[in-house]
Write a protein that holds these residues in place. Structure first.
Motif, PDB file in Angstrom:
ATOM      1  N   LEU A   6     -80.011  -9.051 103.135  1.00 23.41           N
ATOM      2  CA  LEU A   6     -78.597  -9.130 103.445  1.00 23.41           C
ATOM      3  C   LEU A   6     -77.875  -9.755 102.267  1.00 23.41           C
ATOM      4  O   LEU A   6     -77.635 -10.943 102.200  1.00 23.41           O
ATOM      5  CB  LEU A   6     -78.387  -9.969 104.714  1.00 23.41           C
ATOM      6  CG  LEU A   6     -79.140  -9.462 105.939  1.00 23.41           C
ATOM      7  CD1 LEU A   6     -78.948 -10.414 107.097  1.00 23.41           C
ATOM      8  CD2 LEU A   6     -78.702  -8.059 106.302  1.00 23.41           C
ATOM      9  N   GLY A   7     -77.539  -8.935 101.281  1.00 20.97           N
ATOM     10  CA  GLY A   7     -76.913  -9.439 100.070  1.00 20.97           C
ATOM     11  C   GLY A   7     -77.979  -9.740  99.038  1.00 20.97           C
ATOM     12  O   GLY A   7     -79.055  -9.130  99.026  1.00 20.97           O
ATOM     13  N   PRO A   8     -77.731 -10.716  98.125  1.00 23.33           N
ATOM     14  CA  PRO A   8     -78.710 -11.087  97.105  1.00 23.33           C
ATOM     15  C   PRO A   8     -80.012 -11.545  97.740  1.00 23.33           C
ATOM     16  O   PRO A   8     -80.016 -12.056  98.864  1.00 23.33           O
ATOM     17  CB  PRO A   8     -78.014 -12.244  96.367  1.00 23.33           C
ATOM     18  CG  PRO A   8     -76.558 -12.065  96.660  1.00 23.33           C
ATOM     19  CD  PRO A   8     -76.487 -11.489  98.045  1.00 23.33           C
ATOM     20  N   SER A   9     -81.120 -11.374  97.020  1.00 20.70           N
ATOM     21  CA  SER A   9     -82.422 -11.732  97.580  1.00 20.70           C
ATOM     22  C   SER A   9     -82.496 -13.205  97.969  1.00 20.70           C
ATOM     23  O   SER A   9     -83.165 -13.566  98.941  1.00 20.70           O
ATOM     24  CB  SER A   9     -83.528 -11.417  96.562  1.00 20.70           C
ATOM     25  OG  SER A   9     -83.343 -12.168  95.364  1.00 20.70           O
ATOM     26  N   TRP A  10     -81.760 -14.070  97.240  1.00 16.70           N
ATOM     27  CA  TRP A  10     -81.821 -15.487  97.548  1.00 16.70           C
ATOM     28  C   TRP A  10     -81.009 -15.857  98.791  1.00 16.70           C
ATOM     29  O   TRP A  10     -80.977 -17.020  99.196  1.00 16.70           O
ATOM     30  CB  TRP A  10     -81.361 -16.328  96.356  1.00 16.70           C
ATOM     31  CG  TRP A  10     -80.070 -15.893  95.734  1.00 16.70           C
ATOM     32  CD1 TRP A  10     -79.893 -14.951  94.765  1.00 16.70           C
ATOM     33  CD2 TRP A  10     -78.759 -16.374  96.054  1.00 16.70           C
ATOM     34  NE1 TRP A  10     -78.559 -14.816  94.460  1.00 16.70           N
ATOM     35  CE2 TRP A  10     -77.842 -15.681  95.225  1.00 16.70           C
ATOM     36  CE3 TRP A  10     -78.277 -17.327  96.945  1.00 16.70           C
ATOM     37  CZ2 TRP A  10     -76.474 -15.906  95.281  1.00 16.70           C
ATOM     38  CZ3 TRP A  10     -76.907 -17.563  97.002  1.00 16.70           C
ATOM     39  CH2 TRP A  10     -76.031 -16.864  96.175  1.00 16.70           C
ATOM     40  N   LEU A  11     -80.359 -14.853  99.406  1.00 14.85           N
ATOM     41  CA  LEU A  11     -79.677 -15.077 100.677  1.00 14.85           C
ATOM     42  C   LEU A  11     -80.381 -14.336 101.818  1.00 14.85           C
ATOM     43  O   LEU A  11     -79.939 -14.395 102.956  1.00 14.85           O
ATOM     44  CB  LEU A  11     -78.210 -14.612 100.594  1.00 14.85           C
ATOM     45  CG  LEU A  11     -77.265 -15.483  99.776  1.00 14.85           C
ATOM     46  CD1 LEU A  11     -75.862 -14.906  99.803  1.00 14.85           C
ATOM     47  CD2 LEU A  11     -77.255 -16.916 100.289  1.00 14.85           C
ATOM     48  N   ASP A  12     -81.456 -13.638 101.505  1.00 17.14           N
ATOM     49  CA  ASP A  12     -82.207 -12.903 102.516  1.00 17.14           C
ATOM     50  C   ASP A  12     -83.139 -13.875 103.239  1.00 17.14           C
ATOM     51  O   ASP A  12     -83.977 -14.526 102.621  1.00 17.14           O
ATOM     52  CB  ASP A  12     -83.009 -11.794 101.836  1.00 17.14           C
ATOM     53  CG  ASP A  12     -83.907 -11.071 102.823  1.00 17.14           C
ATOM     54  OD1 ASP A  12     -83.457 -10.844 103.951  1.00 17.14           O
ATOM     55  OD2 ASP A  12     -85.045 -10.742 102.461  1.00 17.14           O
ATOM     56  N   PRO A  13     -83.027 -14.000 104.575  1.00 17.98           N
ATOM     57  CA  PRO A  13     -83.840 -14.962 105.332  1.00 17.98           C
ATOM     58  C   PRO A  13     -85.334 -14.805 105.113  1.00 17.98           C
ATOM     59  O   PRO A  13     -86.054 -15.789 104.943  1.00 17.98           O
ATOM     60  CB  PRO A  13     -83.467 -14.664 106.790  1.00 17.98           C
ATOM     61  CG  PRO A  13     -82.086 -14.099 106.714  1.00 17.98           C
ATOM     62  CD  PRO A  13     -82.073 -13.290 105.445  1.00 17.98           C
ATOM     63  N   ASP A  14     -85.812 -13.563 105.118  1.00 21.87           N
ATOM     64  CA  ASP A  14     -87.240 -13.317 104.952  1.00 21.87           C
ATOM     65  C   ASP A  14     -87.713 -13.798 103.583  1.00 21.87           C
ATOM     66  O   ASP A  14     -88.768 -14.424 103.454  1.00 21.87           O
ATOM     67  CB  ASP A  14     -87.527 -11.822 105.126  1.00 21.87           C
ATOM     68  CG  ASP A  14     -89.013 -11.538 105.269  1.00 21.87           C
ATOM     69  OD1 ASP A  14     -89.668 -12.244 106.050  1.00 21.87           O
ATOM     70  OD2 ASP A  14     -89.513 -10.628 104.582  1.00 21.87           O
ATOM     71  N   TYR A  15     -86.919 -13.531 102.558  1.00 29.71           N
ATOM     72  CA  TYR A  15     -87.259 -13.961 101.193  1.00 29.71           C
ATOM     73  C   TYR A  15     -87.270 -15.487 101.095  1.00 29.71           C
ATOM     74  O   TYR A  15     -88.187 -16.081 100.514  1.00 29.71           O
ATOM     75  CB  TYR A  15     -86.248 -13.380 100.214  1.00 29.71           C
ATOM     76  CG  TYR A  15     -86.388 -13.911  98.801  1.00 29.71           C
ATOM     77  CD1 TYR A  15     -87.329 -13.372  97.924  1.00 29.71           C
ATOM     78  CD2 TYR A  15     -85.584 -14.958  98.346  1.00 29.71           C
ATOM     79  CE1 TYR A  15     -87.469 -13.858  96.630  1.00 29.71           C
ATOM     80  CE2 TYR A  15     -85.711 -15.450  97.060  1.00 29.71           C
ATOM     81  CZ  TYR A  15     -86.653 -14.906  96.210  1.00 29.71           C
ATOM     82  OH  TYR A  15     -86.782 -15.399  94.934  1.00 29.71           O
ATOM     83  N   LEU A  16     -86.256 -16.134 101.672  1.00 30.57           N
ATOM     84  CA  LEU A  16     -86.165 -17.591 101.605  1.00 30.57           C
ATOM     85  C   LEU A  16     -87.348 -18.258 102.287  1.00 30.57           C
ATOM     86  O   LEU A  16     -87.923 -19.215 101.761  1.00 30.57           O
ATOM     87  CB  LEU A  16     -84.856 -18.050 102.257  1.00 30.57           C
ATOM     88  CG  LEU A  16     -83.564 -17.700 101.496  1.00 30.57           C
ATOM     89  CD1 LEU A  16     -82.348 -18.003 102.359  1.00 30.57           C
ATOM     90  CD2 LEU A  16     -83.502 -18.477 100.188  1.00 30.57           C
ATOM     91  N   LEU A  17     -87.716 -17.747 103.455  1.00 28.17           N
ATOM     92  CA  LEU A  17     -88.832 -18.342 104.181  1.00 28.17           C
ATOM     93  C   LEU A  17     -90.156 -18.091 103.480  1.00 28.17           C
ATOM     94  O   LEU A  17     -91.050 -18.938 103.472  1.00 28.17           O
ATOM     95  CB  LEU A  17     -88.877 -17.786 105.607  1.00 28.17           C
ATOM     96  CG  LEU A  17     -87.728 -18.238 106.512  1.00 28.17           C
ATOM     97  CD1 LEU A  17     -87.724 -17.448 107.813  1.00 28.17           C
ATOM     98  CD2 LEU A  17     -87.840 -19.727 106.815  1.00 28.17           C
ATOM     99  N   LEU A  53     -90.711 -15.260 113.139  1.00 32.67           N
ATOM    100  CA  LEU A  53     -91.918 -15.381 112.324  1.00 32.67           C
ATOM    101  C   LEU A  53     -92.920 -16.359 112.926  1.00 32.67           C
ATOM    102  O   LEU A  53     -94.134 -16.188 112.770  1.00 32.67           O
ATOM    103  CB  LEU A  53     -91.541 -15.819 110.899  1.00 32.67           C
ATOM    104  CG  LEU A  53     -90.729 -14.820 110.078  1.00 32.67           C
ATOM    105  CD1 LEU A  53     -90.418 -15.386 108.695  1.00 32.67           C
ATOM    106  CD2 LEU A  53     -91.485 -13.493 109.945  1.00 32.67           C
ATOM    107  N   VAL A  54     -92.410 -17.382 113.611  1.00 37.58           N
ATOM    108  CA  VAL A  54     -93.308 -18.340 114.264  1.00 37.58           C
ATOM    109  C   VAL A  54     -94.042 -17.680 115.420  1.00 37.58           C
ATOM    110  O   VAL A  54     -95.259 -17.805 115.574  1.00 37.58           O
ATOM    111  CB  VAL A  54     -92.528 -19.574 114.763  1.00 37.58           C
ATOM    112  CG1 VAL A  54     -93.412 -20.429 115.677  1.00 37.58           C
ATOM    113  CG2 VAL A  54     -92.039 -20.405 113.597  1.00 37.58           C
ATOM    114  N   THR A  55     -93.299 -16.940 116.238  1.00 44.48           N
ATOM    115  CA  THR A  55     -93.911 -16.329 117.421  1.00 44.48           C
ATOM    116  C   THR A  55     -94.862 -15.191 117.066  1.00 44.48           C
ATOM    117  O   THR A  55     -95.758 -14.857 117.848  1.00 44.48           O
ATOM    118  CB  THR A  55     -92.815 -15.809 118.389  1.00 44.48           C
ATOM    119  OG1 THR A  55     -93.379 -15.625 119.683  1.00 44.48           O
ATOM    120  CG2 THR A  55     -92.235 -14.504 117.917  1.00 44.48           C
ATOM    121  N   THR A  56     -94.694 -14.605 115.884  1.00 43.87           N
ATOM    122  CA  THR A  56     -95.592 -13.535 115.447  1.00 43.87           C
ATOM    123  C   THR A  56     -96.746 -14.073 114.596  1.00 43.87           C
ATOM    124  O   THR A  56     -97.596 -13.304 114.145  1.00 43.87           O
ATOM    125  CB  THR A  56     -94.827 -12.471 114.639  1.00 43.87           C
ATOM    126  OG1 THR A  56     -94.144 -13.085 113.550  1.00 43.87           O
ATOM    127  CG2 THR A  56     -93.821 -11.741 115.518  1.00 43.87           C
TER     128      THR A  56
END
Length: 231
Positions: A6-17, A53-56
């Motif tokens: 969602l926008g730049p990679s550094w704002l993507d939740p999956d990337y950040l986590l 991600l926790v539940t999976t």
């Protein structure tokens, strides 16, 4: 699991986590809850993705511990914002615009706080940008400290644990797994919806005020009516 950036990679939740893990999550929640530089961070989608991600099993941390730490980070972040507001005071409203600071964001948070009072600390948690500036405005307004602590805790728990648990609950649904990109986009859209509605309402209000100032009922500008009256 891959999600849509969602926008730049550094704002993507999956990337950040993936890059920063639980520590990065807590830093982001803390920053977005009360630091001026945190208003652009993806709080809602990040918390939702964390729960999923926790539940999976992708994040190997107990859900109860994640929720507890997120709530603490959110509450402490608001606390820092409040203390910053008390120290800076009215000077905040005179600060010039920059790339990371816009005076209109402060004004929006101030209007939000004036409209909803102490409960704005709870409601603002679910509104991007506003949630960053509201505790600061509460400090500027020198809101009663005991009331601030109470509403800060309530808002921090409802937002921090609530959104994370929502992600964990929906993470067990097969439909969510297959449509995670669309779900995250929907969360972003829902989170910014209050801002869009408030903008449209303010725009409509300004138009009505401008029309009233011109009093179009008789088609005569106020200045002209004044001259006619003198004659």
């Amino acid at each position: 699991m891959n999600t849509l950036a969602l926008g730049p990679s550094w704002l993507d939740p999956d990337y950040l986590l993936e890059q920063f893990g639980l520590i990065g999550l807590l830093v982001i929640v803390f920053a977005e809850s009360g630091l001026l530089i945190g208003f652009f961070l993806p709080g809602d989608s990040l918390l939702f993705t964390t729960g999923l991600l926790v539940t999976t099993g992708v994040l190997d941390t107990p859900l109860w511990l994640v929720c507890t730490l997120v709530c603490l980070a959110a509450i402490i972040g608001d606390q820092v914002g409040y203390l910053f507001g008390r120290k800076v005071g009215p000077a905040l409203f005179k600060r010039p615009d920059s790339k990371l600071f816009k005076q209109e964001n402060v004004e929006k948070a101030h209007d939000f706080f004036e409209k909803y009072g102490p409960k704005s600390l709870v409601l603002a948690r679910f509104v991007p940008i506003v949630r960053t500036f509201t505790p600061i405005i509460a400090g500027v307004s020198r809101m009663n400290y005991r009331s601030f602590i109470t509403y800060n805790i309530i808002g921090g728990v409802l937002w921090g644990a609530g959104v994370t648990l929502l992600g964990a609950s929906l993470g067990k649904v097969e439909f969510v797994h297959k449509n995670i990109e669309a779900i995250l986009i929907l969360i972003v859209l829902i989170s910014v919806l209050p801002i869009v509605i408030e903008y449209l309402r303010a725009r409509s209000k300004n138009k009505k005020a401008a029309a009233a100032a011109g009093d179009p009922s008789d088609g005569t500008p106020p200045s002209s009516r004044g001259r006619h009256a003198k004659r």
